[in-house]
Design a protein around this motif. Structure first.
Motif: not given
Length: 218
Positions: A78-105
């Motif tokens: 869903i985040a890939e479809k939404s600018p509200v949930l996914s940053p446009s900056d590539p590094e910020a997007r990678l941090r978003m992925h990192t922290w989402l997985i950190a929440a789960l793992n």
């Protein structure tokens, strides 16, 4: 329209914690309409449901013929479809992925373990012996999270992202303790994220069937 599977009713301790809340919240943030497929208890173990969700869990989502499960994967989708949930900056997007997985793992297993000890196995001798160690481990994980958040509003960017959505739902597992509320950084963070209108709508949508199930039949 997207369909999200969810339970029609749950025990009181699970209200507001079932993982379809994550998906509902993401869809609300993204402005994507959806409908819920409500499951009666036991229906998740039927062959028809297991053919869609092999582990008999909620949620899955269905969009036309496309079906996927696992709340983390769905929220990222869903985040890939939404600018509200996914940053446009590539590094910020990678941090978003990192922290989402950190929440789960890195965070959820520690809090889930403590939650199960406190709610389901509290009178078991092994649980009483295990709890101090389980709490100490959870505290270490939360201290690491708080250290990162100190001086920051959000995890991956200067604004709310899918990582914050996921982490907030994970931290709600500690609501029967003061592990989060007793930490000023984490308490403020959770309150900030839960104050979002999309969260409030998602929580109300999830819990409405639970409340309806408690109403006496006329």
């Amino acid at each position: 329209m997207i369909t999200v599977s969810a339970f029609r009713s749950v025990p009181p301790f699970a209200k507001g914690l079932v993982r379809d809340l994550r998906v509902r919240w993401a869809l609300e943030e993204a402005g994507i309409p959806y409908e819920a497929r409500l499951l009666d208890q036991g229906e998740q173990d039927s062959p028809a449901y297991r053919a869609i969700q092999p582990f008999g869990q909620v949620p899955y989502i269905q969009d036309g013929d496309f079906v996927m499960f696992e709340s983390g994967a769905i929220v990222l989708h869903i985040a890939e479809k939404s600018p509200v949930l996914s940053p446009s900056d590539p590094e910020a997007r990678l941090r978003m992925h990192t922290w989402l997985i950190a929440a789960l793992n890195s965070v959820e297993p520690a809090l889930q373990n403590l939650f199960l000890i406190d709610i389901l196995f509290t009178e078991e001798a092994w649980a009483k012996a295990r709890r101090p160690g389980a709490e100490a481990f959870a505290i270490r994980r939360l201290e690491g999270l708080a250290a990162w958040l100190k001086g920051r509003q959000y995890l991956a960017d200067e604004r709310f992202t899918a990582a914050d959505l996921m982490m907030t739902t994970v931290l709600r597992l500690a609501r029967e303790t003061d592990l989060v509320t007793g930490n000023p950084v984490l308490d403020a963070y959770v309150r900030r994220c839960e104050a979002r209108p999309a969260f409030q709508r998602a929580l109300a949508a999830q819990t409405a069937p639970f409340e309806a199930a408690l109403e006496p039949a006329e």
